[in-house]
Design an enzyme around this catalytic site. Structure first.
Site, mmCIF file in Angstrom:
data_model
loop_
_atom_site.group_PDB
_atom_site.id
_atom_site.type_symbol
_atom_site.label_atom_id
_atom_site.label_comp_id
_atom_site.label_asym_id
_atom_site.label_seq_id
_atom_site.Cartn_x
_atom_site.Cartn_y
_atom_site.Cartn_z
ATOM 1 N N GLY A 101 -40.755 21.798 -22.504
ATOM 2 C CA GLY A 101 -40.183 21.477 -21.197
ATOM 3 C C GLY A 101 -40.443 20.079 -20.696
ATOM 4 C CG ASP A 135 -43.328 29.713 -11.267
ATOM 5 O OD1 ASP A 135 -43.450 29.887 -10.049
ATOM 6 O OD2 ASP A 135 -42.624 30.463 -11.981
ATOM 7 C CE LYS A 190 -39.650 27.713 -9.952
ATOM 8 N NZ LYS A 190 -39.278 28.947 -10.643
ATOM 9 C CG PHE A 233 -34.905 30.333 -13.120
ATOM 10 C CD1 PHE A 233 -36.148 30.666 -13.626
ATOM 11 C CD2 PHE A 233 -33.959 29.783 -13.982
ATOM 12 C CE1 PHE A 233 -36.449 30.463 -14.970
ATOM 13 C CE2 PHE A 233 -34.258 29.586 -15.329
ATOM 14 C CZ PHE A 233 -35.500 29.930 -15.819
ATOM 15 C CB VAL A 234 -34.753 24.596 -11.114
ATOM 16 C CG1 VAL A 234 -34.615 24.781 -9.612
ATOM 17 C CG2 VAL A 234 -36.227 24.424 -11.492
ATOM 18 C CG ASP A 260 -36.172 26.818 -21.392
ATOM 19 O OD1 ASP A 260 -37.212 26.578 -20.738
ATOM 20 O OD2 ASP A 260 -36.053 27.818 -22.123
ATOM 21 N NE ARG A 312 -36.244 23.527 -23.966
ATOM 22 C CZ ARG A 312 -37.238 24.180 -23.367
ATOM 23 N NH1 ARG A 312 -37.727 23.737 -22.244
ATOM 24 N NH2 ARG A 312 -37.725 25.283 -23.906
HETATM 25 P P1 IMP Z 1 -46.435 29.071 -14.895
HETATM 26 O O1 IMP Z 1 -47.323 29.397 -16.040
HETATM 27 O O2 IMP Z 1 -45.964 30.311 -14.155
HETATM 28 O O3 IMP Z 1 -46.957 28.019 -13.964
HETATM 29 O O4 IMP Z 1 -45.097 28.557 -15.490
HETATM 30 C C1 IMP Z 1 -45.010 27.388 -16.117
HETATM 31 C C2 IMP Z 1 -43.953 27.444 -17.191
HETATM 32 O O5 IMP Z 1 -42.927 28.407 -16.898
HETATM 33 C C3 IMP Z 1 -43.304 26.115 -17.229
HETATM 34 O O6 IMP Z 1 -43.901 25.278 -18.196
HETATM 35 C C4 IMP Z 1 -41.868 26.458 -17.555
HETATM 36 O O7 IMP Z 1 -41.687 26.439 -18.937
HETATM 37 C C5 IMP Z 1 -41.643 27.863 -17.052
HETATM 38 N N1 IMP Z 1 -40.937 27.910 -15.743
HETATM 39 C C6 IMP Z 1 -41.447 28.213 -14.530
HETATM 40 N N2 IMP Z 1 -40.512 28.158 -13.573
HETATM 41 C C7 IMP Z 1 -39.364 27.796 -14.189
HETATM 42 C C8 IMP Z 1 -38.012 27.540 -13.715
HETATM 43 O O8 IMP Z 1 -37.653 27.627 -12.526
HETATM 44 N N3 IMP Z 1 -37.127 27.172 -14.673
HETATM 45 C C9 IMP Z 1 -37.436 27.055 -15.988
HETATM 46 N N4 IMP Z 1 -38.677 27.253 -16.469
HETATM 47 C C10 IMP Z 1 -39.629 27.641 -15.577
HETATM 48 MG MG MG Z 2 -42.625 24.997 -20.242
#
Ligand code: IMP
Ligand code: MG
Length: 179
Positions: free
Chosen positions: A44, A102, A131, A152-153, A159, A165
Site C-alpha cells: 500500500g 485504521d 482514519k 473505505f478509500v 486497494d 492502487r
Molecule cells: P489497520 O491494521 O486496521 O490499521 O489497517 C491498516 C491496513 O489496512 C492498511 O495498511 C491498509 O492496507 C488496510 N486498510 C485500512 N483501511 C483501508 C481503506 O480504507 N482502504 C484500503 N485499505 C485499507
Molecule cells: Mg496495507
C-alpha cells in the site's frame, strides 16, 4: 474520475502539496548527517514512498516489509508477515512508512516486532492517512499526512482486493463495488 469512485477525497495536487510540507518536516527532524533507514510496508505504501523519498534530501536507505491485515473491505484483525525476517536495521534510525492507520493493528504488530527483534536505535512511523474512528487506534504515528473520515478509500496505493492502487488520487469506493 473512475466509475467505481463515489467521490474524490484527496486530489493528486492536494496530496503532492501536503507531501512537500511533510517531507520538509521529516528532513528537518532527521537532518544531523546520520543516515536514515526508511522501511516501507508493502504494497500500500508504494506511491507514497516514491513521492515522499524524492522530497527528502538526506542520506537514506530504503527497505521494505510485506504485511497484510485486510481482505476486501474488512480488517481480519490479524497481521500477516509475508517474509520471516525483518530488514537489517541494527543500530540504525528507522522510519516505518505505511499507507493508512485504521485500527492500528498493523503498525502495532510491526512496531512490536521491530522493538523486540530489530535493534534499531530509534523507531518512528509515518502514514499517509489516519482514519478518524470512534475507537482509538492501537498504535500512534509520528507523522501523518492527512486525517480522513471513517470511509473505505482506494487509490494512490490503497486497494480493494488488489485493485485501484494506481489511481493518482484518493477516493471513496462505491458500496456496490464491494467484493
Ligand atoms: P489497520 O491494521 O486496521 O490499521 O489497517 C491498516 C491496513 O489496512 C492498511 O495498511 C491498509 O492496507 C488496510 N486498510 C485500512 N483501511 C483501508 C481503506 O480504507 N482502504 C484500503 N485499505 C485499507
Ligand atoms: Mg496495507
Amino acid at each position: 474520475m473512475h466509475d467505481d469512485i463515489e467521490a474524490v477525497l484527496l486530489s493528486e495536487a492536494a496530496i503532492h502539496r501536503r507531501l512537500d510540507e511533510l517531507a520538509r518536516r521529516i528532513t528537518a527532524d532527521y537532518d544531523d548527517g546520520q543516515p536514515l533507514s526508511v522501511v516501507a510496508l508493502l504494497n500500500g505504501s508504494i506511491p507514497f514512498l516514491a513521492d515522499l523519498l524524492r522530497r527528502i534530501p538526506l542520506p537514506l536507505r530504503v527497505e521494505s516489509l510485506r504485511v497484510s491485515s485486510y481482505q476486501g473491505r474488512a480488517s481480519r484483525g490479524t497481521v500477516r508477515f509475508h517474509e520471516p525476517a525483518l530488514p537489517e536495521v541494527c543500530g540504525r534510525r528507522v522510519l516505518l512508512v505505511d499507507d493508512i492507520l485504521d485500527t492500528g493493528e498493523t503498525l502495532r504488530a510491526v512496531q512490536e516486532r521491530f522493538t523486540a527483534e530489530a535493534g534499531a536505535s530509534d523507531l518512528r512511523t509515518c502514514v499517509l492517512l489516519r482514519k478518524e474512528r470512534q475507537i482509538p487506534p492501537r498504535a500512534q504515528a509520528d507523522y501523518v499526512a492527512f486525517s480522513i473520515p471513517d470511509r473505505f478509500v482506494v487509490g494512490y496505493g490503497l486497494d480493494c482486493d488488489g485493485l485501484y492502487r494506481n489511481l493518482p488520487y484518493i477516493g471513496v469506493l462505491r458500496e456496490e463495488r464491494a467484493p
